[in-house]
Design an enzyme around this catalytic site. Structure first.
Site, PDB file in Angstrom:
ATOM      1  N   TRP A 154    -106.981  74.757   7.844  1.00 41.87           N
ATOM      2  CA  TRP A 154    -107.825  73.837   7.081  1.00 41.87           C
ATOM      3  C   TRP A 154    -108.744  72.979   7.935  1.00 41.87           C
ATOM      4  O   TRP A 154    -109.576  72.257   7.420  1.00 41.87           O
ATOM      5  CB  TRP A 154    -106.961  72.926   6.189  1.00 41.87           C
ATOM      6  N   ASN A 155    -108.587  73.001   9.276  1.00 39.03           N
ATOM      7  CA  ASN A 155    -109.338  71.988  10.054  1.00 39.03           C
ATOM      8  C   ASN A 155    -110.834  72.275  10.122  1.00 39.03           C
ATOM      9  O   ASN A 155    -111.637  71.347  10.126  1.00 39.03           O
ATOM     10  CB  ASN A 155    -108.715  71.782  11.443  1.00 39.03           C
ATOM     11  N   PRO A 180    -107.426  81.699   2.659  1.00 41.67           N
ATOM     12  CA  PRO A 180    -107.578  80.365   3.242  1.00 41.67           C
ATOM     13  C   PRO A 180    -106.375  79.508   2.878  1.00 41.67           C
ATOM     14  O   PRO A 180    -105.590  79.894   2.010  1.00 41.67           O
ATOM     15  CB  PRO A 180    -108.830  79.831   2.541  1.00 41.67           C
ATOM     16  N   GLY A 232    -104.031  79.347  13.064  1.00 47.55           N
ATOM     17  CA  GLY A 232    -103.205  78.313  12.455  1.00 47.55           C
ATOM     18  C   GLY A 232    -102.197  77.823  13.463  1.00 47.55           C
ATOM     19  O   GLY A 232    -102.373  77.980  14.686  1.00 47.55           O
ATOM     20  N   SER A 233    -101.120  77.237  12.968  1.00 49.07           N
ATOM     21  CA  SER A 233    -100.132  76.654  13.877  1.00 49.07           C
ATOM     22  C   SER A 233     -99.316  77.738  14.574  1.00 49.07           C
ATOM     23  O   SER A 233     -99.215  78.877  14.085  1.00 49.07           O
ATOM     24  CB  SER A 233     -99.211  75.728  13.090  1.00 49.07           C
ATOM     25  N   GLU A 252    -104.906  83.027  16.956  1.00 47.16           N
ATOM     26  CA  GLU A 252    -105.456  81.803  17.554  1.00 47.16           C
ATOM     27  C   GLU A 252    -104.562  80.665  17.085  1.00 47.16           C
ATOM     28  O   GLU A 252    -104.593  80.290  15.911  1.00 47.16           O
ATOM     29  CB  GLU A 252    -106.900  81.587  17.091  1.00 47.16           C
ATOM     30  N   LEU A 253    -103.752  80.091  17.989  1.00 44.54           N
ATOM     31  CA  LEU A 253    -102.699  79.156  17.563  1.00 44.54           C
ATOM     32  C   LEU A 253    -102.965  77.741  18.087  1.00 44.54           C
ATOM     33  O   LEU A 253    -104.073  77.397  18.454  1.00 44.54           O
ATOM     34  CB  LEU A 253    -101.343  79.699  18.005  1.00 44.54           C
ATOM     35  N   CYS A 286    -108.256  72.379  17.369  1.00 44.02           N
ATOM     36  CA  CYS A 286    -107.244  73.013  18.221  1.00 44.02           C
ATOM     37  C   CYS A 286    -107.496  72.694  19.688  1.00 44.02           C
ATOM     38  O   CYS A 286    -106.577  72.678  20.493  1.00 44.02           O
ATOM     39  CB  CYS A 286    -107.242  74.515  17.986  1.00 44.02           C
ATOM     40  N   GLU A 385     -98.573  69.065  19.862  1.00 38.74           N
ATOM     41  CA  GLU A 385     -99.912  68.943  19.305  1.00 38.74           C
ATOM     42  C   GLU A 385     -99.896  67.756  18.333  1.00 38.74           C
ATOM     43  O   GLU A 385     -99.090  67.738  17.405  1.00 38.74           O
ATOM     44  CB  GLU A 385    -100.260  70.240  18.565  1.00 38.74           C
TER      45      GLU A 385
HETATM   46  P1  NAD Z   1    -100.671  76.488   9.306  1.00 43.43           P
HETATM   47  O1  NAD Z   1     -99.976  77.348  10.283  1.00 43.43           O
HETATM   48  O2  NAD Z   1     -99.858  75.531   8.514  1.00 43.43           O
HETATM   49  O3  NAD Z   1    -101.441  77.380   8.238  1.00 43.43           O
HETATM   50  C1  NAD Z   1    -102.402  78.338   8.641  1.00 43.43           C
HETATM   51  C2  NAD Z   1    -102.599  79.353   7.522  1.00 43.43           C
HETATM   52  O4  NAD Z   1    -101.414  80.135   7.370  1.00 43.43           O
HETATM   53  C3  NAD Z   1    -102.867  78.716   6.153  1.00 43.43           C
HETATM   54  O5  NAD Z   1    -103.848  79.457   5.481  1.00 43.43           O
HETATM   55  C4  NAD Z   1    -101.526  78.859   5.454  1.00 43.43           C
HETATM   56  O6  NAD Z   1    -101.664  78.880   4.045  1.00 43.43           O
HETATM   57  C5  NAD Z   1    -101.053  80.198   6.005  1.00 43.43           C
HETATM   58  N1  NAD Z   1     -99.611  80.455   5.940  1.00 43.43           N
HETATM   59  C6  NAD Z   1     -98.611  79.551   5.808  1.00 43.43           C
HETATM   60  N2  NAD Z   1     -97.413  80.188   5.813  1.00 43.43           N
HETATM   61  C7  NAD Z   1     -97.658  81.497   5.971  1.00 43.43           C
HETATM   62  C8  NAD Z   1     -96.837  82.657   6.079  1.00 43.43           C
HETATM   63  N3  NAD Z   1     -95.506  82.578   6.021  1.00 43.43           N
HETATM   64  N4  NAD Z   1     -97.422  83.854   6.239  1.00 43.43           N
HETATM   65  C9  NAD Z   1     -98.779  83.955   6.328  1.00 43.43           C
HETATM   66  N5  NAD Z   1     -99.615  82.890   6.230  1.00 43.43           N
HETATM   67  C10 NAD Z   1     -99.057  81.677   6.055  1.00 43.43           C
HETATM   68  O7  NAD Z   1    -101.829  75.752  10.117  1.00 43.43           O
HETATM   69  P2  NAD Z   1    -102.782  74.589   9.589  1.00 43.43           P
HETATM   70  O8  NAD Z   1    -101.996  73.336   9.505  1.00 43.43           O
HETATM   71  O9  NAD Z   1    -103.542  75.063   8.405  1.00 43.43           O
HETATM   72  O10 NAD Z   1    -103.847  74.499  10.777  1.00 43.43           O
HETATM   73  C11 NAD Z   1    -103.701  73.686  11.891  1.00 43.43           C
HETATM   74  C12 NAD Z   1    -103.282  74.523  13.087  1.00 43.43           C
HETATM   75  O11 NAD Z   1    -104.252  75.526  13.358  1.00 43.43           O
HETATM   76  C13 NAD Z   1    -103.176  73.701  14.350  1.00 43.43           C
HETATM   77  O12 NAD Z   1    -102.009  74.058  15.033  1.00 43.43           O
HETATM   78  C14 NAD Z   1    -104.412  74.125  15.141  1.00 43.43           C
HETATM   79  O13 NAD Z   1    -104.298  73.977  16.533  1.00 43.43           O
HETATM   80  C15 NAD Z   1    -104.543  75.558  14.753  1.00 43.43           C
HETATM   81  N6  NAD Z   1    -105.887  76.044  15.010  1.00 43.43           N
HETATM   82  C16 NAD Z   1    -106.089  76.868  16.073  1.00 43.43           C
HETATM   83  C17 NAD Z   1    -107.371  77.310  16.388  1.00 43.43           C
HETATM   84  C18 NAD Z   1    -107.623  78.192  17.584  1.00 43.43           C
HETATM   85  O14 NAD Z   1    -108.750  78.627  17.786  1.00 43.43           O
HETATM   86  N7  NAD Z   1    -106.624  78.486  18.393  1.00 43.43           N
HETATM   87  C19 NAD Z   1    -108.453  76.929  15.588  1.00 43.43           C
HETATM   88  C20 NAD Z   1    -108.219  76.092  14.511  1.00 43.43           C
HETATM   89  C21 NAD Z   1    -106.917  75.655  14.223  1.00 43.43           C
END
Ligand code: NAD
Length: 491
Positions: A154-155, A180, A232-233, A252-253, A286, A385
């Protein structure tokens, strides 16, 4: 919009707008707490429909010339540009980022992503490989992976999706199914109006809205999903990697790379870069500057300058043109940030600015720009983080302390080094375990044609995103050997 005047943000499957089977969720504005509208919550059935429709169109996309796909990217760029204001307003309302200083720029970056992906694919060549057998000619051809599943955070609700995946993925010739996060699905749905306006082949880009653990999981485990791009995370990324085992993965985490300020740094310039890296997007990047490892000789001045810069941040209504920082996106996020600052304080750190949420605001998510000095390396503010507008300073006095301080957090996405001795900074950059190292620039500085990703051995992911790197990750090499036995004998 529904008959009652309520905003509805449907899914987009195979070129059709779909509202699911009735399950829905409210979308709320993190700055006001007001309801913006509703999103449907899809399930495995919608994922199946999206993957099948993508599977049906994928061979046609793969057969298109690079120039035809570039044309699709160009049309999509035009359609996004035409809806710039509308998209940015929904982005700001749903996410909380300031409209003028951030949301409009994010939409512009998406326009750039589609345009540049279209340009890049026209110039990417395949290879001819020398062979031992004189009658053979071998070609390493770039081929799309087919149906590409994409899950985003979501960021940067539009930016990550368009720059990392949708632009490069389409240019490479894939059909995409995008999931998303629910909390920024309204603007994702509005982006699909651009896909419709651009008249892409039906099913080339599909949007499934729902809880990540339901639709995200169904997407990565679907046998018709050939490859997965996840941002995502780290925790969710590892689940995805397990569930998608055996499929090509681009992960990308999370990030928490170090920004090192050496004793010979231009402290004024370093402070300005660090403040930008810590406070932009309310620290929810991130590659944010989340831990500053500063030499004792410059730490006092750095801290003082950061406090001054924090006081210049205008935290407030995201729609106000003067605002430079909005609320953080989630209430849980706000709690976690304040907890981490409190823990650091209890371990001896000095909170020099901010440290809590701004009183008197409509929601409790307006976290103040915060500067914390003398942070203990063991505190979560340094190790984890934080994902908030916090500039934490960890001090050091001997260069020999750097290796253990750098290693005190397991993330390795992006880091920075500030020094007037660029030769020394370059040597350090070569050794820093991060995917990106910026010298005399904020850790968050990134241009989308350069590769971004986690260093091996860190918790920050696998693969590289950005420009041609994304296109390469989202395609595969097919070796074609031609048996050219007949020699016409022209010479
Ligand atoms: P998140 O991991 O909570 O969610 C990411 C996505 O995964 C969301 O769309 C969510 O709905 C989905 N999801 C949740 N559970 C799932 C599952 N079991 N199976 C498949 N998909 C699932 O992350 P967030 O809070 O939305 O985003 C923030 C994180 O993203 C931070 O850790 C940040 O560092 C990271 N991030 C990394 C980069 C990069 O380039 N490395 C870029 C942007 C954000």
């Amino acid at each position: 919009m529904s008959k009652s005047g309520e905003m509805r943000f449907p899914m987009y499957l195979g070129g059709e707008w779909v509202s699911g089977d009735g399950e829905s969720r409210e979308v709320r504005n993190p700055a006001t707490g007001e309801k913006i509208g509703t999103i449907p919550l899809g399930g495995a059935a919608e994922v199946d429909r999206a993957v099948r429709t993508a599977g049906a169109v994928a061979p046609g996309l793969a057969r298109m010339t690079a120039f035809e796909r570039a044309e699709l990217c160009g049309r999509l760029a035009d359609a996004v540009a035409a809806r710039r204001e509308e998209l940015a307003r929904t982005l700001s309302a749903e996410h909380g980022k300031p409209l003028h200083s951030e949301a409009l720029g994010e939409v512009d970056a998406c326009v750039g992503a589609f345009r540049e992906s279209g340009e890049q694919i026209k110039w990417m060549t395949s290879r001819v490989i020398p062979m031992r057998d004189p009658t053979k000619r071998a070609f390493a051809l770039r081929r799309p992976r087919g149906v590409y599943g994409v899950i985003t955070p979501w960021n940067f609700p539009l930016g990550v999706a368009c720059i990392y995946y949708l632009g490069p993925g389409l240019a490479a010739g894939n059909a995409l199914v995008w999931v998303p996060p629910p909390s920024t699905s309204a603007v994702a749905s509005e982006l699909m109006a651009c896909v419709e306006a651009a008249e892409l082949p039906r099913g080339a880009i599909n949007l499934v809205i729902g809880e990540g653990a339901v639709v995200g999981d169904a997407l990565v485990t679907h046998p018709g999903t050939n490859a997965v791009g996840f941002t995502g995370s780290t925790g969710t990324g590892h689940k995805v990697a397990t569930r998608a085992a055996g499929k090509p993965l681009l992960l990308e985490l999370g990030g928490n790379g170090p920004s090192i300020v050496l004793e010979d740094a231009d402290v004024e310039a370093a402070a300005s870069a660090v403040a930008g890296g810590s406070f932009a997007n309310a620290g929810q990047i991130c590659t944010s500057t989340e831990r500053i490892i500063a030499h004792e000789a410059v730490a006092d001045e750095l801290a003082e300058r950061l406090v001054g810069l924090a006081s210049g941040v205008r935290l407030g209504d995201p729609l106000d043109a003067a605002t430079t920082m909005g609320p953080v996106h989630t209430a849980d996020g706000a709690r976690k940030i304040v907890e981490q600052v409190e823990e650091a304080r209890s371990m001896g750190a000095a909170v020099l600015a901010g440290g809590g949420t701004l009183a008197g605001m409509p929601t409790g998510q307006f976290v103040q720009p915060t500067v914390v000095d003398r942070v203990a390396p063991e505190s979560r503010l340094n190790k984890d983080e934080t994902f908030g507008p916090v500039a934490p300073i960890v001090r050091f006095s001997e260069l020999s302390q750097l290796p253990s301080l750098v290693a005190s957090s397991p993330y390795g996405l992006s880091g920075a080094i500030f020094s007037r001795d660029t030769e020394r900074a370059f040597a350090l950059a070569e050794e820093m375990p991060c995917g990106i190292v910026n010298i005399n620039e904020a850790s968050s500085y990134w241009e989308p044609q350069t590769p971004a990703g986690g260093a091996s051995g860190s918790l920050s992911g696998v693969g590289r995103s950005g420009g041609t790197w994304s296109i390469e990750e989202m395609s595969e090499v097919r070796t074609v050997v031609l048996n050219a036995v007949e020699r016409p004998g022209l010479g």
